[in-house]
Design an enzyme around this catalytic site. Sequence first.
Site, PDB file in Angstrom:
ATOM      1  N   LYS A 156       0.849  -1.190   0.000  1.00 39.45           N
ATOM      2  CA  LYS A 156       0.000   0.000   0.000  1.00 39.45           C
ATOM      3  C   LYS A 156       0.895   1.254   0.000  1.00 39.45           C
ATOM      4  O   LYS A 156       1.365   1.667  -1.036  1.00 39.45           O
ATOM      5  CB  LYS A 156      -0.975  -0.054   1.171  1.00 39.45           C
ATOM      6  CG  LYS A 156      -2.009  -1.182   1.005  1.00 39.45           C
ATOM      7  CD  LYS A 156      -3.000  -1.253   2.121  1.00 39.45           C
ATOM      8  CE  LYS A 156      -4.139  -2.209   1.820  1.00 39.45           C
ATOM      9  NZ  LYS A 156      -3.753  -3.560   1.413  1.00 39.45           N
ATOM     10  N   THR A 167       4.896 -21.903  -0.387  1.00 40.91           N
ATOM     11  CA  THR A 167       4.611 -20.937  -1.445  1.00 40.91           C
ATOM     12  C   THR A 167       5.906 -20.356  -1.989  1.00 40.91           C
ATOM     13  O   THR A 167       6.905 -20.248  -1.267  1.00 40.91           O
ATOM     14  CB  THR A 167       3.698 -19.800  -0.931  1.00 40.91           C
ATOM     15  OG1 THR A 167       3.227 -19.024  -2.025  1.00 40.91           O
ATOM     16  CG2 THR A 167       4.431 -18.890   0.039  1.00 40.91           C
ATOM     17  N   THR A 193     -18.256  -6.265   1.963  1.00 40.11           N
ATOM     18  CA  THR A 193     -17.203  -5.462   2.582  1.00 40.11           C
ATOM     19  C   THR A 193     -17.777  -4.583   3.692  1.00 40.11           C
ATOM     20  O   THR A 193     -17.149  -4.397   4.747  1.00 40.11           O
ATOM     21  CB  THR A 193     -16.501  -4.595   1.520  1.00 40.11           C
ATOM     22  OG1 THR A 193     -16.060  -5.434   0.452  1.00 40.11           O
ATOM     23  CG2 THR A 193     -15.312  -3.871   2.110  1.00 40.11           C
TER      24      THR A 193
END
Length: 512
Positions: free
Chosen positions: A306, A335, A421
């Site tokens: 961000k 991962t 949301t």
Amino acid sequence: MALRACRPQMARNLRTPSYIRQFRQATAANAVVHNAVIQPTVKSADFNYDNYYQSIIDQKKSDKSYRFFRSITRTQDEFPYARCPKTGKRVNVWCSNDYLGMGSNPSVIKAMHAALDIYGANSGGSRNIAGHSPLVEDLEGTLADLHKKEASLYFTSGFVANEAALSTLGNELPGCVFFSDELNHASIIQGIKNTKAKRVIWRHNDLAHLDAQLASVAPGVPKVIIFESVYSMCGTVAPIKEICDLAEKHGAMTFIDEVHAVGLYGHRGAGVAEHMDYAAHKSGQYNGTQRSLMDRIDVVSGTVGKAFGTMGGYIAGSAAFIDMIRSVARGFIFTTTQSPSVMAGALAAVQYQRQDPSDRLALHRNVSAMKRTMAHLDLPVLPNPSHLLPVMVGDAEQTRRVADILFNEYDIYVQPINSPTVTVGTERIRIAPSGAHGPAEQEIMIGALQEIWARLGLRRASEWQNEAVWDTSLKTSTQIWTDEQLGLAPKEVLVEPIMESTRATAMAAAAA
């Protein structure tokens, strides 16, 4: 006779290692399975999968919560503007999480280019196989230092960081009880759900409720209080000091999500916990011998996706905690590590923001100006002390119309925020000003909102104040960043010029 017949086989077995014999036997067994004829299963009635999927989509469209993705092209040299690939028009982006424009910062771009030339595009695998490098060690060391913690661990995203850390905590701490704020992010909720641990939901920022819930659990039981510093859909800020007081009172550990705060708050951009001791950190008062609010937090989760303009999430805490997560968490172990160029860009962004606060100062000056102006105009900005401006609409279809008008008529891009949301009836658009949204851009945006609210007959702030979502104890103009910290004289904001222009716009729209 039988003994003589077996001797050659026994000799071969003695010459052949046991692990090779086992491999051959397993291979032969697999060959039998693979060569077997599998009879097709006859279904009495096939389930129509696509019809079922379509029914879910149709329901979303019917209740106006279906999500449309608007295609825009961000370009490195035009922040905060983007291009519409269909029309070619230039649009002003007011909803990006790249709050500080670090995705376009020359030092970040340069670091990413250099890493790409040196390391290539791929990390080579998970950290356990081939993906560990000095580059990720440098990034994790920098993030740990940013939050004044012993260690940190970098993940591919903020969602994965929260989910992996919390699911591991819940499964490893014996009898663990999670205490989760009711407005916590989906990644936190999912991390808790992935465990067998008991979870207690406490009312948003309600310290008395949290205290009572903690007291209901016996001493000695592992307790984890999970909360966010800045809640992204309403902009509210957690009472961090008081939560730490309760944690120490009841023997609980604290887990704070600073995802929407890192880079934007604090003298070095470490988040709200650092900002609460702003003057002391700026003056260097905390030199390791005194305990700051940051020191009272056990675990911090954050992101470089961000305000730091790249991608990835992380956690920071004690060396033992981080090593435990590294050794156990499936979301980390299984991962592929992030691309080296992305990690290099993230490291450059964090280092840049630690040294230069000018971007966050510019952003918060713009936020302060806009909130004060919009409050004077009775535009329904949900009161909060953060950098976010949730503008309440209260209807999914109308929220979509607001976003469409802004894009089609004013070349402004914001996304409608609707269920799940936020709850049904509290739909909104969320404005996120950057340091590049100066007075001219603010005038256009606020003027557009004034005209649209008049055109559609939408509720004003004064009409929202009796709703449960509206906290009348908060003032829109009261911010974490004070005027003094921002270098502003009291009320030194460009309110009146913008107000006069937007009043004229609204009057013209009403007359039409």
